[in-house]
Write a protein that holds these residues in place. Sequence first.
Motif, PDB file in Angstrom:
ATOM      1  N   ASN A 199       0.827  -1.209   0.000  1.00  0.00           N
ATOM      2  CA  ASN A 199       0.000   0.000   0.000  1.00  0.00           C
ATOM      3  C   ASN A 199       0.862   1.259   0.000  1.00  0.00           C
ATOM      4  O   ASN A 199       0.461   2.287  -0.551  1.00  0.00           O
ATOM      5  CB  ASN A 199      -0.992  -0.013   1.164  1.00  0.00           C
ATOM      6  N   GLN A 200       2.057   1.183   0.609  1.00  0.00           N
ATOM      7  CA  GLN A 200       2.971   2.324   0.563  1.00  0.00           C
ATOM      8  C   GLN A 200       3.475   2.551  -0.864  1.00  0.00           C
ATOM      9  O   GLN A 200       3.745   3.679  -1.257  1.00  0.00           O
ATOM     10  CB  GLN A 200       4.147   2.119   1.513  1.00  0.00           C
ATOM     11  N   ALA A 201       3.615   1.487  -1.632  1.00  0.00           N
ATOM     12  CA  ALA A 201       4.088   1.587  -3.016  1.00  0.00           C
ATOM     13  C   ALA A 201       2.947   1.814  -4.006  1.00  0.00           C
ATOM     14  O   ALA A 201       3.183   1.992  -5.206  1.00  0.00           O
ATOM     15  CB  ALA A 201       4.839   0.312  -3.393  1.00  0.00           C
ATOM     16  N   ALA A 202       1.702   1.816  -3.523  1.00  0.00           N
ATOM     17  CA  ALA A 202       0.534   1.887  -4.406  1.00  0.00           C
ATOM     18  C   ALA A 202       0.545   3.145  -5.277  1.00  0.00           C
ATOM     19  O   ALA A 202       0.204   3.083  -6.461  1.00  0.00           O
ATOM     20  CB  ALA A 202      -0.756   1.811  -3.596  1.00  0.00           C
ATOM     21  N   GLY A 203       0.933   4.271  -4.724  1.00  0.00           N
ATOM     22  CA  GLY A 203       0.961   5.514  -5.499  1.00  0.00           C
ATOM     23  C   GLY A 203       1.932   5.428  -6.664  1.00  0.00           C
ATOM     24  O   GLY A 203       1.625   5.849  -7.784  1.00  0.00           O
ATOM     25  N   HIS A 204       3.107   4.886  -6.405  1.00  0.00           N
ATOM     26  CA  HIS A 204       4.113   4.731  -7.462  1.00  0.00           C
ATOM     27  C   HIS A 204       3.629   3.730  -8.514  1.00  0.00           C
ATOM     28  O   HIS A 204       3.773   3.973  -9.720  1.00  0.00           O
ATOM     29  CB  HIS A 204       5.444   4.279  -6.863  1.00  0.00           C
ATOM     30  N   LEU A 205       3.053   2.618  -8.062  1.00  0.00           N
ATOM     31  CA  LEU A 205       2.525   1.621  -9.004  1.00  0.00           C
ATOM     32  C   LEU A 205       1.398   2.213  -9.848  1.00  0.00           C
ATOM     33  O   LEU A 205       1.305   1.962 -11.054  1.00  0.00           O
ATOM     34  CB  LEU A 205       2.041   0.382  -8.253  1.00  0.00           C
ATOM     35  N   ARG A 206       0.572   3.036  -9.231  1.00  0.00           N
ATOM     36  CA  ARG A 206      -0.521   3.683  -9.957  1.00  0.00           C
ATOM     37  C   ARG A 206       0.035   4.632 -11.025  1.00  0.00           C
ATOM     38  O   ARG A 206      -0.465   4.682 -12.151  1.00  0.00           O
ATOM     39  CB  ARG A 206      -1.399   4.447  -8.964  1.00  0.00           C
ATOM     40  N   PHE A 207       1.083   5.371 -10.667  1.00  0.00           N
ATOM     41  CA  PHE A 207       1.737   6.262 -11.621  1.00  0.00           C
ATOM     42  C   PHE A 207       2.271   5.471 -12.820  1.00  0.00           C
ATOM     43  O   PHE A 207       2.064   5.840 -13.978  1.00  0.00           O
ATOM     44  CB  PHE A 207       2.868   7.020 -10.923  1.00  0.00           C
ATOM     45  N   LEU A 208       2.940   4.352 -12.541  1.00  0.00           N
ATOM     46  CA  LEU A 208       3.488   3.522 -13.614  1.00  0.00           C
ATOM     47  C   LEU A 208       2.378   2.930 -14.477  1.00  0.00           C
ATOM     48  O   LEU A 208       2.507   2.848 -15.705  1.00  0.00           O
ATOM     49  CB  LEU A 208       4.360   2.406 -13.032  1.00  0.00           C
ATOM     50  N   LEU A 209       1.279   2.524 -13.831  1.00  0.00           N
ATOM     51  CA  LEU A 209       0.128   2.021 -14.591  1.00  0.00           C
ATOM     52  C   LEU A 209      -0.406   3.100 -15.524  1.00  0.00           C
ATOM     53  O   LEU A 209      -0.774   2.822 -16.662  1.00  0.00           O
ATOM     54  CB  LEU A 209      -0.987   1.570 -13.654  1.00  0.00           C
ATOM     55  N   GLY A 210      -0.456   4.328 -15.026  1.00  0.00           N
ATOM     56  CA  GLY A 210      -0.944   5.447 -15.831  1.00  0.00           C
ATOM     57  C   GLY A 210      -0.092   5.690 -17.058  1.00  0.00           C
ATOM     58  O   GLY A 210      -0.598   6.061 -18.122  1.00  0.00           O
ATOM     59  N   GLN A 211       1.217   5.468 -16.920  1.00  0.00           N
ATOM     60  CA  GLN A 211       2.110   5.669 -18.056  1.00  0.00           C
ATOM     61  C   GLN A 211       1.904   4.621 -19.143  1.00  0.00           C
ATOM     62  O   GLN A 211       2.053   4.918 -20.320  1.00  0.00           O
ATOM     63  CB  GLN A 211       3.571   5.633 -17.594  1.00  0.00           C
ATOM     64  N   GLN A 212       1.578   3.391 -18.745  1.00  0.00           N
ATOM     65  CA  GLN A 212       1.468   2.330 -19.752  1.00  0.00           C
ATOM     66  C   GLN A 212       0.038   1.982 -20.114  1.00  0.00           C
ATOM     67  O   GLN A 212      -0.198   1.203 -21.019  1.00  0.00           O
ATOM     68  CB  GLN A 212       2.209   1.076 -19.275  1.00  0.00           C
ATOM     69  N   SER A 213      -0.926   2.551 -19.417  1.00  0.00           N
ATOM     70  CA  SER A 213      -2.321   2.194 -19.615  1.00  0.00           C
ATOM     71  C   SER A 213      -3.018   3.162 -20.567  1.00  0.00           C
ATOM     72  O   SER A 213      -2.622   4.312 -20.708  1.00  0.00           O
ATOM     73  CB  SER A 213      -3.029   2.205 -18.254  1.00  0.00           C
ATOM     74  N   LYS A 214      -4.076   2.686 -21.196  1.00  0.00           N
ATOM     75  CA  LYS A 214      -4.885   3.531 -22.064  1.00  0.00           C
ATOM     76  C   LYS A 214      -6.044   4.173 -21.298  1.00  0.00           C
ATOM     77  O   LYS A 214      -6.845   4.901 -21.871  1.00  0.00           O
ATOM     78  CB  LYS A 214      -5.427   2.703 -23.231  1.00  0.00           C
ATOM     79  N   LEU A 215      -6.123   3.892 -20.003  1.00  0.00           N
ATOM     80  CA  LEU A 215      -7.202   4.464 -19.194  1.00  0.00           C
ATOM     81  C   LEU A 215      -6.979   5.960 -18.995  1.00  0.00           C
ATOM     82  O   LEU A 215      -5.850   6.406 -18.799  1.00  0.00           O
ATOM     83  CB  LEU A 215      -7.241   3.792 -17.815  1.00  0.00           C
ATOM     84  N   ARG A 216      -8.063   6.708 -19.035  1.00  0.00           N
ATOM     85  CA  ARG A 216      -7.982   8.141 -18.806  1.00  0.00           C
ATOM     86  C   ARG A 216      -7.558   8.420 -17.363  1.00  0.00           C
ATOM     87  O   ARG A 216      -6.718   9.267 -17.107  1.00  0.00           O
ATOM     88  CB  ARG A 216      -9.335   8.789 -19.090  1.00  0.00           C
TER      89      ARG A 216
END
Length: 121
Positions: free
Chosen positions: A70-87
Motif C-alpha cells: 500500500n505504501q508503493a501503491a501511489g508509485h505503481l498507480r503512476f506507472l500504470l498510468g504511463q502504460q495504460s490507455k485508461l484516462r
Amino acid sequence: MAQDFKRTDRIGSQLQRDLADLVREEMKDPGLGMVTIQEVRVVRDLSQAKVFFTVMGTDLPVSECAKRLNQAAGHLRFLLGQQSKLRTVPKLHFVFDESVERGQHLASLIDQAVADNHSDS
C-alpha cells in the motif's frame, strides 16, 4: 447496466496482468518475497480498485506485506498510468487474499478426515 459490469471486469483483468508485471519488475523489496496478484476488483466509477494478493517466501506477517504494498501503491498507480490507455487509473488498495490459505486448510482437513475414516475401518 450489464455493460458497466463487463467493463469493470475487463479493466480489473487488465490491471491484474499489468500489476503482476510491475510488482515483479519494480518492487525492489527483498523482504516481500514472491507476490502474486490474485484478483483486481474495480468499482463502477473506476475511482478505486481493491487488489487481492498472496505472498510466498517471506517471514514478514501478512499485515506488513500489505502495508509495504500500500505504501508503493501511489508509485505503481503512476506507472500504470504511463502504460495504460485508461484516462484515469483507479486508486489501488492492496488486501491479502485469504481464500488460498482457507482452501489449503480445508483440503488438509478433508485429507485428515479421509485418513481417519480409513484407519477406523
